[in-house]
Write a protein that holds these residues in place. Structure first.
Motif, PDB file in Angstrom:
ATOM      1  N   LEU A 499      11.368 -14.811   2.842  1.00  0.00           N
ATOM      2  CA  LEU A 499      12.678 -13.675   2.425  1.00  0.00           C
ATOM      3  C   LEU A 499      12.277 -12.445   2.577  1.00  0.00           C
ATOM      4  CD1 LEU A 499      15.645 -13.507   1.672  1.00  0.00           C
ATOM      5  CD2 LEU A 499      14.837 -13.957  -0.655  1.00  0.00           C
ATOM      6  N   MET A 500      11.189 -11.875   1.710  1.00  0.00           N
ATOM      7  CA  MET A 500      10.759 -10.483   1.675  1.00  0.00           C
ATOM      8  C   MET A 500      10.511  -9.923   2.855  1.00  0.00           C
ATOM      9  SD  MET A 500      11.524 -10.012  -1.269  1.00  0.00           S
ATOM     10  CE  MET A 500      11.111  -8.117  -1.030  1.00  0.00           C
ATOM     11  N   HIS A 501       9.783 -11.057   3.580  1.00  0.00           N
ATOM     12  CA  HIS A 501       9.060 -10.325   5.227  1.00  0.00           C
ATOM     13  C   HIS A 501      10.397 -10.058   6.176  1.00  0.00           C
ATOM     14  CE1 HIS A 501       7.804 -11.190   9.176  1.00  0.00           C
ATOM     15  NE2 HIS A 501       6.712 -10.556   8.963  1.00  0.00           N
ATOM     16  N   PHE A 502      11.291 -11.331   6.238  1.00  0.00           N
ATOM     17  CA  PHE A 502      12.483 -10.863   6.779  1.00  0.00           C
ATOM     18  C   PHE A 502      13.567  -9.588   6.427  1.00  0.00           C
ATOM     19  CE2 PHE A 502      16.634 -11.967   8.650  1.00  0.00           C
ATOM     20  CZ  PHE A 502      16.420 -12.308  10.130  1.00  0.00           C
ATOM     21  N   THR A 503      13.443  -9.450   5.197  1.00  0.00           N
ATOM     22  CA  THR A 503      14.553  -8.617   4.772  1.00  0.00           C
ATOM     23  C   THR A 503      13.573  -7.043   5.133  1.00  0.00           C
ATOM     24  OG1 THR A 503      15.026  -9.660   2.929  1.00  0.00           O
ATOM     25  CG2 THR A 503      15.245  -7.253   2.573  1.00  0.00           C
ATOM     26  N   SER A 648       7.428   9.329  12.834  1.00  0.00           N
ATOM     27  CA  SER A 648       7.434   8.911  13.890  1.00  0.00           C
ATOM     28  C   SER A 648       7.589   7.429  13.517  1.00  0.00           C
ATOM     29  CB  SER A 648       6.159   8.924  14.571  1.00  0.00           C
ATOM     30  OG  SER A 648       5.105   8.113  13.996  1.00  0.00           O
ATOM     31  N   THR A 649       8.634   6.653  14.658  1.00  0.00           N
ATOM     32  CA  THR A 649       8.816   5.439  14.560  1.00  0.00           C
ATOM     33  C   THR A 649       7.600   4.450  14.222  1.00  0.00           C
ATOM     34  OG1 THR A 649      10.570   5.737  15.994  1.00  0.00           O
ATOM     35  CG2 THR A 649       9.818   3.365  15.761  1.00  0.00           C
ATOM     36  N   THR A 650       6.497   4.859  14.879  1.00  0.00           N
ATOM     37  CA  THR A 650       5.231   4.239  14.813  1.00  0.00           C
ATOM     38  C   THR A 650       4.893   4.088  13.504  1.00  0.00           C
ATOM     39  OG1 THR A 650       4.649   4.462  17.108  1.00  0.00           O
ATOM     40  CG2 THR A 650       2.870   3.717  15.461  1.00  0.00           C
ATOM     41  N   MET A 651       4.797   5.215  12.771  1.00  0.00           N
ATOM     42  CA  MET A 651       4.334   5.370  11.353  1.00  0.00           C
ATOM     43  C   MET A 651       5.199   4.547  10.297  1.00  0.00           C
ATOM     44  SD  MET A 651       2.144   6.299   9.348  1.00  0.00           S
ATOM     45  CE  MET A 651       0.963   7.258  10.286  1.00  0.00           C
ATOM     46  N   LEU A 652       6.508   4.848  10.937  1.00  0.00           N
ATOM     47  CA  LEU A 652       7.451   3.830   9.814  1.00  0.00           C
ATOM     48  C   LEU A 652       7.223   2.297   9.633  1.00  0.00           C
ATOM     49  CD1 LEU A 652      10.951   5.955  10.742  1.00  0.00           C
ATOM     50  CD2 LEU A 652       9.540   5.972   8.650  1.00  0.00           C
ATOM     51  N   SER A 653       6.850   2.128  11.050  1.00  0.00           N
ATOM     52  CA  SER A 653       6.555   0.518  11.201  1.00  0.00           C
ATOM     53  C   SER A 653       5.300   0.146  10.404  1.00  0.00           C
ATOM     54  CB  SER A 653       6.482   0.179  12.746  1.00  0.00           C
ATOM     55  OG  SER A 653       5.994  -1.064  12.835  1.00  0.00           O
ATOM     56  N   GLU A 654       4.364   1.181  10.470  1.00  0.00           N
ATOM     57  CA  GLU A 654       3.116   0.774   9.860  1.00  0.00           C
ATOM     58  C   GLU A 654       3.380   0.733   8.154  1.00  0.00           C
ATOM     59  OE1 GLU A 654      -0.010   0.254  11.004  1.00  0.00           O
ATOM     60  OE2 GLU A 654       0.808   0.004  12.990  1.00  0.00           O
ATOM     61  N   PHE A 655       4.415   1.671   7.838  1.00  0.00           N
ATOM     62  CA  PHE A 655       4.547   1.717   6.667  1.00  0.00           C
ATOM     63  C   PHE A 655       5.276   0.340   6.013  1.00  0.00           C
ATOM     64  CE2 PHE A 655       3.096   6.078   5.822  1.00  0.00           C
ATOM     65  CZ  PHE A 655       2.971   6.046   4.601  1.00  0.00           C
ATOM     66  N   ALA A 656       6.066  -0.138   6.933  1.00  0.00           N
ATOM     67  CA  ALA A 656       6.814  -1.339   6.697  1.00  0.00           C
ATOM     68  C   ALA A 656       5.882  -2.286   6.755  1.00  0.00           C
ATOM     69  CB  ALA A 656       7.932  -1.709   7.583  1.00  0.00           C
ATOM     70  N   LEU A 657       4.772  -2.550   7.126  1.00  0.00           N
ATOM     71  CA  LEU A 657       3.713  -3.607   7.149  1.00  0.00           C
ATOM     72  C   LEU A 657       3.139  -3.386   5.969  1.00  0.00           C
ATOM     73  CD1 LEU A 657       2.417  -3.399  11.080  1.00  0.00           C
ATOM     74  CD2 LEU A 657       3.961  -5.294   9.846  1.00  0.00           C
ATOM     75  N   ALA A 658       2.571  -2.156   5.430  1.00  0.00           N
ATOM     76  CA  ALA A 658       1.847  -2.035   4.247  1.00  0.00           C
ATOM     77  C   ALA A 658       2.799  -2.418   3.246  1.00  0.00           C
ATOM     78  CB  ALA A 658       1.556  -0.345   4.323  1.00  0.00           C
ATOM     79  N   GLU A 659       4.008  -2.268   3.273  1.00  0.00           N
ATOM     80  CA  GLU A 659       5.136  -2.513   2.318  1.00  0.00           C
ATOM     81  C   GLU A 659       5.049  -4.080   2.113  1.00  0.00           C
ATOM     82  OE1 GLU A 659       9.799  -2.702   1.545  1.00  0.00           O
ATOM     83  OE2 GLU A 659       8.877  -1.029   3.010  1.00  0.00           O
ATOM     84  N   MET A 660       4.932  -4.690   3.112  1.00  0.00           N
ATOM     85  CA  MET A 660       5.000  -6.259   2.894  1.00  0.00           C
ATOM     86  C   MET A 660       3.652  -6.475   2.492  1.00  0.00           C
ATOM     87  SD  MET A 660       6.496  -8.973   3.018  1.00  0.00           S
ATOM     88  CE  MET A 660       5.673 -10.567   2.518  1.00  0.00           C
ATOM     89  N   SER A 661       2.783  -6.008   2.845  1.00  0.00           N
ATOM     90  CA  SER A 661       1.312  -6.336   2.274  1.00  0.00           C
ATOM     91  C   SER A 661       1.148  -6.158   0.717  1.00  0.00           C
ATOM     92  CB  SER A 661       0.370  -5.503   3.030  1.00  0.00           C
ATOM     93  OG  SER A 661       0.265  -5.762   4.153  1.00  0.00           O
ATOM     94  N   LEU A 662       1.767  -5.091   0.385  1.00  0.00           N
ATOM     95  CA  LEU A 662       1.940  -4.688  -1.136  1.00  0.00           C
ATOM     96  C   LEU A 662       2.689  -6.028  -1.873  1.00  0.00           C
ATOM     97  CD1 LEU A 662       2.485  -0.945  -1.184  1.00  0.00           C
ATOM     98  CD2 LEU A 662       0.340  -2.218  -1.845  1.00  0.00           C
ATOM     99  N   HIS A 663       3.860  -6.414  -1.243  1.00  0.00           N
ATOM    100  CA  HIS A 663       4.788  -7.374  -1.825  1.00  0.00           C
ATOM    101  C   HIS A 663       4.061  -8.622  -2.063  1.00  0.00           C
ATOM    102  CE1 HIS A 663       8.443  -5.044  -1.130  1.00  0.00           C
ATOM    103  NE2 HIS A 663       8.622  -5.639  -2.242  1.00  0.00           N
ATOM    104  N   ALA A 664       3.164  -8.947  -0.811  1.00  0.00           N
ATOM    105  CA  ALA A 664       2.314 -10.089  -0.937  1.00  0.00           C
ATOM    106  C   ALA A 664       1.470 -10.076  -2.238  1.00  0.00           C
ATOM    107  CB  ALA A 664       1.454 -10.393   0.353  1.00  0.00           C
ATOM    108  N   ILE A 665       0.512  -8.744  -2.113  1.00  0.00           N
ATOM    109  CA  ILE A 665      -0.494  -8.964  -3.477  1.00  0.00           C
ATOM    110  C   ILE A 665       0.542  -8.940  -4.811  1.00  0.00           C
ATOM    111  CG2 ILE A 665      -2.115  -7.361  -4.308  1.00  0.00           C
ATOM    112  CD1 ILE A 665      -2.581  -6.143  -1.522  1.00  0.00           C
ATOM    113  N   TYR A 666       1.438  -8.219  -4.742  1.00  0.00           N
ATOM    114  CA  TYR A 666       2.086  -8.278  -6.068  1.00  0.00           C
ATOM    115  C   TYR A 666       2.669  -9.645  -6.443  1.00  0.00           C
ATOM    116  CZ  TYR A 666       5.666  -7.138  -9.532  1.00  0.00           C
ATOM    117  OH  TYR A 666       6.537  -7.109 -10.641  1.00  0.00           O
TER     118      TYR A 666
END
Length: 749
Positions: A499-503, A648-666
């Protein structure tokens, strides 16, 4: 796509023709100089009379044809190959018609030319698809098309496979004497699973989008189980009869594919790849192929580092000495060759040089780097940040060889992959006949209980709806929000993490009420834990040191964020002073992740207008243009001075990936805190209870209000190559240095 399938046809034709030629049209006695050839023709140089040429070793076409006609076994194999090739050619032409329709849809409906398609992201294509539905009403069942509708259509069967692996329904884990617990899932076995369940003759689905109505009723479950058992038996017998032919093809294909690679780069067999089982075990519900490949590609390096941190002193000593002796002999042969090139004419001298080079390359892969020191626990946390799933008993056991062996089941040697595919024709029939048949009743109950009908989409796996109320797990932050029994719960937090990944991947998607409640609860929990966490500015200031501790070589902003969160507990526990020269109180990865998550928000006022549609906010709010976490301390503010490309869009996408990684750790950290009173110690993978003991006769439900665009999700046929490796995007080049043997890690932090 069309070109790829055409070349597969020609590749199959080439392998069959070339192999027949080698077996019947080559005179090997002449080729190996076991029989002399005397050229006595007019104008022939006397010095060249005994010289063997390539045409001398090839038989005339008439003699070659006679040899083939005299061998009934060769004729039978050629007939079988011809039948299969014609069948595949018909399938290819049918697929070409589908591909042409898709091409026309992209050009005329979505207004995307073929030359521009490679420059479009999936989100842009999806946005155009949703806008097209509003304008032309392609799907008559619903005016608005949602992102989840599109994913359901594309991933219908794959979501079922992910759910069955999550519930340990498929017999892919084998308990063998002497070898212990093994995971065996190959391309051929997966193809048979899909053939039996989804689109083959006698399968459970009557077409590509509807489960047969009889499987939705509980009254005749025993009769349907017996019927499915007979289908599995017939499929197993068919595999057994075809085993010799498939095995011959597998051997030939492996020989033509990997012999040159092994000669040129022997260390490639010691490189690793994500196993087919690992791709299903680690896959989120509603995760597209390119999203999965990108995520696992980013986890390739940290997982390789973790696996390489295990060394064996015994094998290291042996490898050094074998490399020394082999290198000494090779050095002498090379020196003699440099002194006089006639040494190369000595029989088998080239073979000896080649074999010695291969031996040296392989032995060097067992010798660890003397200057590198790894931290297994932190490396495993880095792995978790990208793969998002990890059994509970891996925690605090990262330095154990048992944990390494289980990681190896997800991240296997390439040599193991090749061996498994070669054995697949032999093992697959026995798995179908003796293991899968015994699960017929459980499979029937699974499809009845976990299939829902969505208007405009068809029948889908209920787990793919990511319904916290129906499939949530109380130990994964959904306590009080779920009504699921143990049988209905997804294992390892699959529902919550999916759910978090899809969101995060689809920030404009509006989740249903139960999912919104869970997201709000998670938001409150993050804010609460962030109060006691370290300041985000402190974490950012520690980023270079943390990246060094974790051997993070990328150095970009999102990876530095992850490194700060993972390594901050080490720094605080060691008593290192903060920037204000006072000792920082100890913290956990959960509090550090919560602090960054509470600060990680991208304000639309800071983004260019063109980028707003692609902004990945931390969590979706009720309004698509608002951010969930409004904080004065934003990561963007702190990094805008050092990174001018943050917009840039690429950096936004990278931050989204980092955001999901942080959610997984948390979420894993919070899960560990919640599950301490309920910690289970038995079971290697902590499998759920046998499904036959937990069958709940809850019939399939009908869910309305959803639709999807008419894009067909065609089943992927087994390629002519038999077991062509899946594309692993974003992975580094194959590592020449293979992993070292299975022993406890010597280095730890």
């Amino acid at each position: 796509m069309m070109l790829s399938e055409f070349f597969e046809l020609f590749q199959f034709l080439f392998v069959v023709t070339f192999t027949t030629f080698l077996f019947n049209c080559v005179e090997y006695d002449i080729l190996f100089a076991n029989r002399a050839v005397n050229h006595t023709g007019p104008g022939q140089n006397p010095l060249d009379r005994n010289k063997v040429t390539l045409p001398d070793a090839i038989l005339p076409s008439q003699q070659c044809t006679e040899r083939i006609q005299e061998n009934s076994w060769i004729i039978f194999l050629l007939i079988m190959a011809t039948i299969f090739w014609v069948y595949r050619m018909i399938k290819v032409f049918c697929n070409i018609l589908h591909y042409w329709e898709i091409r026309q849809f992209y050009i005329k409906a979505l207004k995307i030319g073929m030359g521009e398609l490679c420059n479009f992201t999936w989100q842009e294509v999806q946005d155009r698809l949703i806008s097209l539905q509003r304008e032309q009403q392609m799907c008559i069942h619903k005016k608005e098309l949602t992102e989840l509708d599109i994913y359901h259509r594309i991933l219908r069967f794959k979501n079922y496979m992910v759910a069955m692996v999550n519930k340990s329904l498929l017999p892919v884990q084998l308990q063998l004497p002497l070898l212990g617990n093994l995971v065996f899932l190959t391309q051929g076995l997966k193809y048979n699973f899909e053939l039996i369940l989804f689109w083959g003759p006698g399968s459970l689905f009557q077409n590509k989008w509807n489960l047969h109505p009889k499987y939705k009723r509980a009254g005749n479950r025993l009769e349907l189980a017996q019927q499915l058992s007979r289908v599995i038996l017939l499929m197993g017998v068919a595999n057994l009869l075809l085993c010799p032919f498939i095995l011959v093809w597998q051997v030939l294909y492996a020989f033509f594919s990997y012999t040159e690679v092994i000669r040129r780069e022997p260390g490639s067999l010691g490189a690793r790849r994500w196993s087919l089982y690992g791709r299903l075990y680690l896959r989120h519900f509603n995760e597209l192929d390119h999203e999965l490949h990108g995520r696992l590609g980013r986890g390739y390096k940290p997982t390789s580092k973790y696996m390489n941190s295990f060394t064996s002193p015994l094998l290291t000593v042996l490898a050094k000495n074998v490399a020394f002796f082999s290198g000494s002999v090779l050095a002498v042969l090379i020196a003699l060759t440099v002194y006089d090139e006639d040494v190369l004419t000595v029989q088998h001298i080239l073979t000896a040089i080649t074999v010695l080079g291969v031996v040296i390359t392989i032995t060097r892969s067992f010798i660890p780097d003397e200057h590198m020191v790894w931290c297994p626990e932190q490396l495993l946390q880095c792995v978790l940040a990208h793969i998002h799933y990890m059994p509970d008993h891996w925690r605090d056991n990262a330095n154990k060889s048992e944990t390494r062996d289980e990681v190896a089941q997800l991240f296997q040697y390439k040599a193991v992959f090749i061996l498994e595919e070669l054995l697949s024709p032999i093992v697959t029939p026995f798995i179908l006949i003796f293991l899968l048949r015994n699960k017929s009743l459980e499979i029937i109950d699974f499809f009845r209980n976990f299939t829902v009908e969505v208007v405009g989409v068809g029948d889908i796996c209920s787990f793919a709806q990511m319904d916290i109320r129906r499939h949530g797990n109380p130990l994964w932050m959904s306590e009080g929000q779920t009504e699921a029994s143990v049988y209905q719960q997804a294992e390892n937090g699959k529902t919550e993490l999916s759910l978090m990944h899809f969101t995060i991947k689809n920030p404009h998607w509006q989740p249903p009420q139960e999912s919104s409640v869970f997201i709000s609860h998670l938001k409150e929990k993050v804010h609460q834990d962030a109060q006691g966490g370290p300041p985000t500015q402190l974490l950012l200031s520690e980023a270079p040191l943390c990246s060094s501790l974790l051997s993070n070589e990328s150095g970009n902003a999102p990876d530095n964020l992850l490194a700060s969160v993972l390594a901050h507990p080490i720094l605080t526990a060691s008593g290192l002073p903060g920037r204000d020269r006072r000792f920082v109180p100890p913290s956990t990865a959960a509090s550090a992740a919560a602090s960054v998550l509470a600060s990680l928000s991208i304000s639309h006022s800071q983004l260019p207008h063109a980028s707003r549609s692609h902004s990945h906010v931390l969590l979706p709010s009720t309004h698509p243009d608002s951010t969930m976490y409004c904080s004065d301390r934003t990561v963007i503010d702190s990094m805008s001075a050092s990174d001018s490309r943050i917009r840039s869009t690429t950096m936004l996408s990278e931050f989204a990936l980092a955001e999901m990684s942080l959610h997984a750790i948390y979420m894993h950290e919070v899960h560990q805190q919640n599950s301490l009173p309920h910690q289970r110690t038995s079971g290697q993978w902590q499998n759920p209870m046998p499904m036959r003991d937990l069958i709940s006769n809850t019939g399939s439900q009908t869910h309305s209000g959803h639709t999807a665009v008419h894009l067909s999700s065609m089943p992927t046929p087994l390629r002519l190559g038999g077991w062509t490796e899946e594309e692993e995007e974003d992975e580094e080049e194959v590592l020449n240095r293979g992993s070292t043997p299975k022993q406890d890690s010597k280095s730890s932090c």
